[in-house]
Design a protein around this motif. Structure first.
Motif, short mmCIF file in Angstrom:
data_model
loop_
_atom_site.label_atom_id
_atom_site.label_comp_id
_atom_site.label_asym_id
_atom_site.label_seq_id
_atom_site.Cartn_x
_atom_site.Cartn_y
_atom_site.Cartn_z
N ALA A 268 0.86 -1.19 0.00
CA ALA A 268 0.00 0.00 0.00
C ALA A 268 0.89 1.23 0.00
O ALA A 268 1.85 1.32 0.77
CB ALA A 268 -0.93 0.01 1.21
N GLU B 253 0.41 5.38 0.17
CA GLU B 253 -0.56 6.44 0.42
C GLU B 253 0.15 7.76 0.67
O GLU B 253 1.30 7.79 1.13
CB GLU B 253 -1.42 6.09 1.64
CG GLU B 253 -2.19 4.78 1.51
CD GLU B 253 -2.88 4.40 2.81
OE1 GLU B 253 -2.51 5.00 3.85
OE2 GLU B 253 -3.75 3.52 2.79
N ARG C 72 -3.11 6.13 -14.76
CA ARG C 72 -3.80 5.25 -15.70
C ARG C 72 -4.36 6.04 -16.89
O ARG C 72 -4.32 5.58 -18.03
CB ARG C 72 -4.90 4.48 -14.98
CG ARG C 72 -5.49 3.32 -15.79
CD ARG C 72 -6.45 2.50 -14.96
NE ARG C 72 -5.77 1.76 -13.90
CZ ARG C 72 -5.85 2.04 -12.61
NH1 ARG C 72 -6.58 3.07 -12.19
NH2 ARG C 72 -5.20 1.32 -11.72
N PRO D 88 -0.28 -1.82 -8.44
CA PRO D 88 -1.57 -2.02 -7.76
C PRO D 88 -1.62 -1.42 -6.37
O PRO D 88 -2.70 -1.18 -5.83
CB PRO D 88 -1.69 -3.56 -7.70
CG PRO D 88 -0.29 -4.06 -7.82
CD PRO D 88 0.42 -3.09 -8.71
N ASP E 205 -1.89 4.65 -4.35
CA ASP E 205 -3.17 5.18 -3.87
C ASP E 205 -4.11 5.46 -5.05
O ASP E 205 -3.66 5.76 -6.15
CB ASP E 205 -2.95 6.45 -3.03
CG ASP E 205 -2.59 7.65 -3.89
OD1 ASP E 205 -3.50 8.44 -4.18
OD2 ASP E 205 -1.41 7.79 -4.26
N ALA E 206 -5.40 5.36 -4.79
CA ALA E 206 -6.41 5.34 -5.86
C ALA E 206 -6.36 6.59 -6.72
O ALA E 206 -6.44 6.52 -7.95
CB ALA E 206 -7.80 5.17 -5.25
N GLU E 207 -6.21 7.76 -6.11
CA GLU E 207 -6.24 9.01 -6.88
C GLU E 207 -5.05 9.11 -7.82
O GLU E 207 -5.19 9.44 -9.00
CB GLU E 207 -6.25 10.20 -5.91
CG GLU E 207 -6.33 11.54 -6.63
CD GLU E 207 -6.36 12.71 -5.65
OE1 GLU E 207 -6.24 13.87 -6.11
OE2 GLU E 207 -6.50 12.47 -4.43
N THR E 208 -3.86 8.83 -7.29
CA THR E 208 -2.65 8.89 -8.13
C THR E 208 -2.68 7.83 -9.21
O THR E 208 -2.32 8.07 -10.36
CB THR E 208 -1.39 8.73 -7.27
OG1 THR E 208 -1.42 9.68 -6.19
CG2 THR E 208 -0.14 8.95 -8.09
N ALA E 209 -3.14 6.62 -8.84
CA ALA E 209 -3.20 5.52 -9.80
C ALA E 209 -4.15 5.85 -10.95
O ALA E 209 -3.85 5.57 -12.11
CB ALA E 209 -3.64 4.23 -9.11
N GLU E 210 -5.27 6.46 -10.65
CA GLU E 210 -6.24 6.80 -11.68
C GLU E 210 -5.67 7.85 -12.63
O GLU E 210 -5.85 7.77 -13.86
CB GLU E 210 -7.53 7.31 -11.04
CG GLU E 210 -8.66 7.57 -12.02
CD GLU E 210 -9.10 6.32 -12.76
OE1 GLU E 210 -9.57 6.43 -13.91
OE2 GLU E 210 -8.97 5.21 -12.19
#
Length: 457
Positions: A239, A241, A286, A275, A278-283
């Motif tokens: 993880a 973050e 992507r 994977p 963190d979700a915001e950076t990953a999005e």
């Protein structure tokens, strides 16, 4: 707290880690295996980024140390490529040439590949007036106008498909052969422009490899990193973050590391977003990667072609086969198949598939081995007994200036949004070019280390 966590150990990632560590910054590298040693053969290095890194690693750290000759750069000029000729045999590519476009259409090799009629048609370029000086954008259209369609089909198309995954009609001349249009305008003929640009093209196509091989470079790079107290860990992030001071990284063992900056190694594969990010950076990452074309590259050992000339080292041809029944696949696909004779005497086949459109699902399953075997069969090549396929879905080189500007703009916007805290490195974001990825990683480490050392905000 440490200054930077590097999430992988590809050559661009380790180069960035070294640039940070040499300033006394505390760096930790997630060691996921011998990524550098997995490199195979010489790599193109048109702007000298790899040579600069090798020379840097070869230089002694302290006074009295010896130069490490094993990592000194060894230049590998482009070797002749053999193409299918008009009679179905193999003939050496006509040289000089730029992106397959010949400078001497009536040379012996050109006559063999084109046939006498098409070769004479191409020769008329020398006397035909330039009606639109330097204005033809696409390489295919330029060759058709000046030299005729047969030159494009037999001499230019194989190189365009192998490099870009699309035909010459969809490739900008300014991308495939920078300066060719301008040289043509000065000389008054396309073949004259090719002759004028030959030396520059050879420089762009010259590859480099460490004198002792990539294994030697990997050893030297790790030795240099440890000399600067870089910490290696084999525990991958579980993880990652954001925190008040930068980043919080928790690994598989449950250990939590606070870091001021993060270097994300996206490597080479199309499915490149870590994977754990963190979700915001990953999005956001992507979204950037989704704009970039991908293609399949594969490698396998094969039986020596029966009709290969004894002095041939590299053979290149294109074949069209039915596409697989999967999302984004075309009814038929054109593949480039390059056959190379190794120093051991064995032959390998390197397959380069068509470039997918940017909206293709990059996480889709790669092309099946059965489909790759059909490509080999179409090229009249057989796998060696017990051969293992290496199959990757990687970035495709951008064929037009417009697409290149769009991709680079998206990457630059992402980098600006995360300046001082996050650096993304890897071939995945640089059209699968190792040299470009290393150059970008080292350049990107400059503002990052300025921020971490307090020189800049």
């Amino acid at each position: 707290m440490i200054d930077a966590v590097v999430t992988g150990n590809s050559l661009p990632a380790l180069a960035a880690a070294l640039d940070l560590a040499e300033l006394g910054l505390r760096v930790r590298v997630v060691d996921r295996g011998d990524a550098v040693r997995a490199l195979d053969g010489p790599a193109l290095d048109g702007d000298g980024a790899l040579r600069d890194l090798m020379a840097h690693l070869a230089a002694p750290i302290a006074e009295g140390d010896d130069v490490d000759v094993q990592v000194a750069p060894l230049l590998v000029p482009p070797a002749p490529v053999w193409l299918k000729d008009a009679r179905g045999g193999w003939t050496r590519q006509p040289l000089p040439a730029v992106s397959g476009v010949p400078a001497v259409p009536l040379a012996h090799e050109a006559l063999a590949v084109l046939g006498s009629g098409a070769a004479f048609r191409a020769y008329l370029d020398r006397i035909a007036p330039l009606l639109t000086i330097g204005k033809t954008r696409r390489l295919g259209a330029l060759v058709d106008k000046r030299l005729g369609p047969r030159v494009r089909e037999r001499l230019v198309e194989p190189f365009a498909i192998e490099r870009f995954g699309v035909g010459a009609a969809d490739v900008d001349a300014a991308v495939a052969a920078p300066g060719l249009n301008e040289a043509m305008s000065r000389s008054g003929a396309l073949t004259g422009g090719v002759l004028a640009e030959t030396d520059r093209d050879v420089a762009r196509e010259t590859a480099v490899v460490p004198t002792g091989g990539w294994d030697a470079l990997d050893v030297a790079l790790r030795r240099r990193l440890r000399a600067y107290d870089v910490d290696f860990t084999d525990a991958p992030p579980a993880a990652v973050e954001r925190s008040a001071t930068g980043w919080r990284v928790r690994d598989d063992a449950g250990t939590v590391t606070e870091a001021r900056a993060l270097v994300v190694d996206v490597g080479r594969s199309a499915a490149a977003v870590p994977p754990a990010l963190d979700a915001e950076t990953a999005e956001a990452l992507r979204d950037v990667l989704q704009m970039m074309r991908v293609r399949t590259r594969a490698r396998v050992r094969v039986i020596a072609p029966d009709d290969a000339p004894e002095d041939a080292v590299r053979l290149l041809r294109c074949v069209t086969v039915p596409g697989e029944a999967r999302v984004g696949a075309q009814a038929s696909e054109t593949w480039a198949v390059r056959l190379e004779r190794q120093e051991s005497g064995h032959w390998v086949a390197m397959l380069a598939g068509p470039a997918a459109t940017p909206d293709t699902d990059h996480t889709a399953a790669p092309v099946s081995v059965a489909a790759l075997a059909r490509v080999l069969e179409a090229a009249a090549v057989r796998e060696a007994p017990g051969a293992e396929w290496m199959v990757l879905q990687v970035s495709a080189e951008v064929p037009t200036l417009e697409d290149r500007a769009r991709e680079r703009s998206a990457a630059a916007a992402f980098a600006e949004d995360h300046a001082g805290a996050l650096l993304v490195v890897g071939r995945r974001v640089h059209e699968d070019s190792l040299a470009a990825a290393v150059q970008s990683a080292r350049e990107g480490s400059v503002p990052l280390r300025r921020h971490l050392t307090g020189i800049a905000d």
